[in-house]
Motif scaffolding. Structure first.
Motif, PDB file in Angstrom:
ATOM      1  N   HIS A 147       0.814  -1.215   0.000  1.00 16.60           N
ATOM      2  CA  HIS A 147       0.000   0.000   0.000  1.00 16.60           C
ATOM      3  C   HIS A 147       0.849   1.267   0.000  1.00 16.60           C
ATOM      4  O   HIS A 147       0.310   2.377  -0.001  1.00 16.60           O
ATOM      5  CB  HIS A 147      -0.983  -0.019   1.167  1.00 16.60           C
ATOM      6  N   ALA A 148       2.166   1.117  -0.027  1.00 18.72           N
ATOM      7  CA  ALA A 148       3.035   2.237  -0.359  1.00 18.72           C
ATOM      8  C   ALA A 148       3.064   2.445  -1.869  1.00 18.72           C
ATOM      9  O   ALA A 148       3.565   3.462  -2.352  1.00 18.72           O
ATOM     10  CB  ALA A 148       4.454   1.981   0.144  1.00 18.72           C
ATOM     11  N   HIS A 149       2.512   1.469  -2.611  1.00 20.56           N
ATOM     12  CA  HIS A 149       2.440   1.538  -4.065  1.00 20.56           C
ATOM     13  C   HIS A 149       1.004   1.710  -4.558  1.00 20.56           C
ATOM     14  O   HIS A 149       0.760   2.438  -5.517  1.00 20.56           O
ATOM     15  CB  HIS A 149       3.031   0.267  -4.675  1.00 20.56           C
ATOM     16  N   GLN A 150       0.074   0.998  -3.916  1.00 28.45           N
ATOM     17  CA  GLN A 150      -1.328   1.030  -4.336  1.00 28.45           C
ATOM     18  C   GLN A 150      -2.231   1.113  -3.104  1.00 28.45           C
ATOM     19  O   GLN A 150      -1.926   0.485  -2.083  1.00 28.45           O
ATOM     20  CB  GLN A 150      -1.670  -0.219  -5.145  1.00 28.45           C
ATOM     21  N   PRO A 151      -3.339   1.846  -3.190  1.00 26.22           N
ATOM     22  CA  PRO A 151      -4.213   2.037  -2.033  1.00 26.22           C
ATOM     23  C   PRO A 151      -5.199   0.895  -1.849  1.00 26.22           C
ATOM     24  O   PRO A 151      -5.331   0.013  -2.696  1.00 26.22           O
ATOM     25  CB  PRO A 151      -4.954   3.320  -2.377  1.00 26.22           C
ATOM     26  N   MET A 152      -5.890   0.943  -0.709  1.00 26.52           N
ATOM     27  CA  MET A 152      -6.971   0.006  -0.434  1.00 26.52           C
ATOM     28  C   MET A 152      -8.085   0.749   0.289  1.00 26.52           C
ATOM     29  O   MET A 152      -7.812   1.614   1.136  1.00 26.52           O
ATOM     30  CB  MET A 152      -6.485  -1.172   0.426  1.00 26.52           C
ATOM     31  N   VAL A 153      -9.317   0.421  -0.045  1.00 32.04           N
ATOM     32  CA  VAL A 153     -10.468   1.042   0.598  1.00 32.04           C
ATOM     33  C   VAL A 153     -10.388   0.831   2.111  1.00 32.04           C
ATOM     34  O   VAL A 153     -10.114  -0.266   2.586  1.00 32.04           O
ATOM     35  CB  VAL A 153     -11.787   0.450   0.046  1.00 32.04           C
ATOM     36  N   GLY A 154     -10.594   1.914   2.854  1.00 30.00           N
ATOM     37  CA  GLY A 154     -10.587   1.845   4.309  1.00 30.00           C
ATOM     38  C   GLY A 154      -9.220   2.030   4.938  1.00 30.00           C
ATOM     39  O   GLY A 154      -9.083   1.961   6.156  1.00 30.00           O
ATOM     40  N   SER A 155      -8.213   2.287   4.121  1.00 28.13           N
ATOM     41  CA  SER A 155      -6.848   2.377   4.641  1.00 28.13           C
ATOM     42  C   SER A 155      -6.197   3.724   4.346  1.00 28.13           C
ATOM     43  O   SER A 155      -4.989   3.807   4.110  1.00 28.13           O
ATOM     44  CB  SER A 155      -5.987   1.258   4.038  1.00 28.13           C
ATOM     45  N   SER A 156      -6.978   4.804   4.380  1.00 26.20           N
ATOM     46  CA  SER A 156      -6.445   6.105   3.988  1.00 26.20           C
ATOM     47  C   SER A 156      -5.255   6.533   4.838  1.00 26.20           C
ATOM     48  O   SER A 156      -4.227   6.976   4.310  1.00 26.20           O
ATOM     49  CB  SER A 156      -7.541   7.172   4.047  1.00 26.20           C
ATOM     50  N   ALA A 157      -5.359   6.406   6.155  1.00 26.35           N
ATOM     51  CA  ALA A 157      -4.255   6.823   7.027  1.00 26.35           C
ATOM     52  C   ALA A 157      -3.032   5.928   6.815  1.00 26.35           C
ATOM     53  O   ALA A 157      -1.898   6.408   6.718  1.00 26.35           O
ATOM     54  CB  ALA A 157      -4.693   6.789   8.485  1.00 26.35           C
ATOM     55  N   TYR A 158      -3.259   4.636   6.752  1.00 26.87           N
ATOM     56  CA  TYR A 158      -2.180   3.673   6.551  1.00 26.87           C
ATOM     57  C   TYR A 158      -1.501   3.906   5.204  1.00 26.87           C
ATOM     58  O   TYR A 158      -0.268   3.942   5.111  1.00 26.87           O
ATOM     59  CB  TYR A 158      -2.756   2.266   6.629  1.00 26.87           C
ATOM     60  N   ASP A 159      -2.313   4.079   4.153  1.00 31.73           N
ATOM     61  CA  ASP A 159      -1.761   4.309   2.823  1.00 31.73           C
ATOM     62  C   ASP A 159      -0.911   5.579   2.799  1.00 31.73           C
ATOM     63  O   ASP A 159       0.189   5.596   2.245  1.00 31.73           O
ATOM     64  CB  ASP A 159      -2.879   4.431   1.790  1.00 31.73           C
ATOM     65  N   ALA A 160      -1.428   6.645   3.407  1.00 34.08           N
ATOM     66  CA  ALA A 160      -0.693   7.908   3.422  1.00 34.08           C
ATOM     67  C   ALA A 160       0.626   7.764   4.165  1.00 34.08           C
ATOM     68  O   ALA A 160       1.674   8.256   3.722  1.00 34.08           O
ATOM     69  CB  ALA A 160      -1.547   8.999   4.073  1.00 34.08           C
ATOM     70  N   ALA A 161       0.593   7.083   5.305  1.00 35.66           N
ATOM     71  CA  ALA A 161       1.807   6.908   6.099  1.00 35.66           C
ATOM     72  C   ALA A 161       2.848   6.068   5.361  1.00 35.66           C
ATOM     73  O   ALA A 161       4.049   6.394   5.363  1.00 35.66           O
ATOM     74  CB  ALA A 161       1.470   6.272   7.440  1.00 35.66           C
ATOM     75  N   LYS A 162       2.400   4.991   4.741  1.00 35.39           N
ATOM     76  CA  LYS A 162       3.349   4.111   4.052  1.00 35.39           C
ATOM     77  C   LYS A 162       3.907   4.767   2.792  1.00 35.39           C
ATOM     78  O   LYS A 162       5.077   4.567   2.440  1.00 35.39           O
ATOM     79  CB  LYS A 162       2.695   2.774   3.730  1.00 35.39           C
ATOM     80  N   HIS A 163       3.077   5.545   2.084  1.00 31.37           N
ATOM     81  CA  HIS A 163       3.611   6.326   0.966  1.00 31.37           C
ATOM     82  C   HIS A 163       4.686   7.287   1.467  1.00 31.37           C
ATOM     83  O   HIS A 163       5.743   7.456   0.841  1.00 31.37           O
ATOM     84  CB  HIS A 163       2.483   7.118   0.288  1.00 31.37           C
ATOM     85  N   GLY A 164       4.402   7.928   2.602  1.00 31.84           N
ATOM     86  CA  GLY A 164       5.360   8.875   3.161  1.00 31.84           C
ATOM     87  C   GLY A 164       6.655   8.212   3.582  1.00 31.84           C
ATOM     88  O   GLY A 164       7.752   8.740   3.337  1.00 31.84           O
ATOM     89  N   LEU A 165       6.562   7.058   4.223  1.00 34.44           N
ATOM     90  CA  LEU A 165       7.758   6.344   4.659  1.00 34.44           C
ATOM     91  C   LEU A 165       8.602   5.905   3.470  1.00 34.44           C
ATOM     92  O   LEU A 165       9.835   6.005   3.489  1.00 34.44           O
ATOM     93  CB  LEU A 165       7.360   5.134   5.512  1.00 34.44           C
ATOM     94  N   SER A 166       7.938   5.446   2.423  1.00 33.30           N
ATOM     95  CA  SER A 166       8.661   5.051   1.221  1.00 33.30           C
ATOM     96  C   SER A 166       9.398   6.245   0.616  1.00 33.30           C
ATOM     97  O   SER A 166      10.556   6.135   0.188  1.00 33.30           O
ATOM     98  CB  SER A 166       7.686   4.453   0.196  1.00 33.30           C
ATOM     99  N   GLY A 167       8.743   7.407   0.607  1.00 33.99           N
ATOM    100  CA  GLY A 167       9.395   8.616   0.098  1.00 33.99           C
ATOM    101  C   GLY A 167      10.571   9.036   0.966  1.00 33.99           C
ATOM    102  O   GLY A 167      11.621   9.471   0.465  1.00 33.99           O
ATOM    103  N   LEU A 168      10.405   8.910   2.284  1.00 31.55           N
ATOM    104  CA  LEU A 168      11.493   9.231   3.203  1.00 31.55           C
ATOM    105  C   LEU A 168      12.721   8.362   2.919  1.00 31.55           C
ATOM    106  O   LEU A 168      13.861   8.844   2.913  1.00 31.55           O
ATOM    107  CB  LEU A 168      11.029   9.024   4.647  1.00 31.55           C
ATOM    108  N   MET A 169      12.500   7.086   2.681  1.00 37.31           N
ATOM    109  CA  MET A 169      13.618   6.182   2.426  1.00 37.31           C
ATOM    110  C   MET A 169      14.369   6.559   1.151  1.00 37.31           C
ATOM    111  O   MET A 169      15.602   6.438   1.080  1.00 37.31           O
ATOM    112  CB  MET A 169      13.104   4.747   2.347  1.00 37.31           C
TER     113      MET A 169
END
Length: 267
Positions: A147-169
């Motif tokens: 979900h750092a690559h693709q989203p899932m319904v009901g996971s907006s906070a998780y998706d946003a955080a994992k996208h952010g962590l991937s960008g940080l790396m």
């Protein structure tokens, strides 16, 4: 960390079960002394430590609440001091939330972001500072998600955080490569762990029609990738995200063409 070394000093957060436990044990098998952190399951952390020590290496455990910012970073500093240094840091601790976007409360949003992104930033930064100070390079590995690559319904906070962590790396790879520090994200799909409600289940006996490999993954399969990334053989891999998902991310058009109802729109 030199290319000829076997083993070293590692910290794995959230290593009381699941991917974290498997990663700690896999690193121990490769000769690493391992610092193990836990949040709610001290007995689980002790069990991980016992498995680690079976490989003839040291295991240290420490409680860690990644949402306790910035104190979570102090735990990383203390563990590093007790280990005698740090070569590999695996940021595995995390949390999730399965709530429709319109219903996510601000406190819920903040908690997921604190654990999965801001707290992760603090812990990773402390680890990186230790590596730079020691002057022998190192490996930073973040367990993110598909979900750092693709989203899932009901996971907006998780998706946003994992996208952010991937960008940080990716940014860490740019800024710290000159210090001999690599930064890689490992993005698991569905893995049979307590987090997915599959404690101690053999994923080979579970069918998943939506995954090309036809089953969930095993935590030890993810751990094998982490151990490889921590090894001298992976010295030139940095700034990328490696999906380990049985082909799940390739299912977009294929799955979309075969959905026969709108059930996917609801959590």
């Amino acid at each position: 960390m030199t290319l000829t070394e076997r083993g070293g000093l590692a910290i794995v957060t959230g290593a009381d079960s699941g991917i974290g436990r498997a990663a700690a044990v896999a690193l121990a098998a490769d000769g690493f002394n391992v610092g193990i952190t836990w949040h709610t399951d001290e007995a689980g952390a002790e069990a991980t430590a016992s498995e680690v020590r079976e490989h003839g290496v040291r295991a240290l455990i420490a409680p860690l609440d990644v949402a306790d910012i910035p104190a979570c970073g102090d735990v990383i500093d203390r563990l590093t001091e007790e280990l005698g240094g740090l070569d590999v840091f695996v940021n595995n601790a995390g949390t999730g939330l399965k709530t429709p976007f319109l219903d996510v409360g601000l406190d819920e949003w903040k908690h997921v972001l604190d654990v999965d992104l801001t707290g992760a930033f603090v812990c990773i930064q402390r680890a990186a500072r230790q590596m730079v100070r020691a002057g022998r390079g190192g490996r930073i590995i973040a367990v993110t998600s598909v979900h750092a690559h693709q989203p899932m319904v009901g996971s907006s906070a998780y998706d946003a955080a994992k996208h952010g962590l991937s960008g940080l790396m990716k940014n860490i790879a740019l800024e710290l490569g000159g210090s001999g520090i690599s930064a890689v994200s490992v993005a698991p799909g569905e893995i049979a762990t307590p987090m997915t409600g599959q404690t101690d289940q053999d994923p080979h006996g579970t069918h998943r029609a939506g995954i090309p490999m036809g089953r969930p993954g095993d935590a030890r399969e993810v751990a094998a990738l982490i151990a490889f990334l921590a090894s001298p053989r992976a010295a030139y891999i940095s700034g990328t995200s490696i999906a380990i998902d049985g082909g799940m991310l390739q299912m977009g058009p294929q799955a979309g063409a075969h959905l026969m109802s709108d059930e996917w729109r609801s959590v």
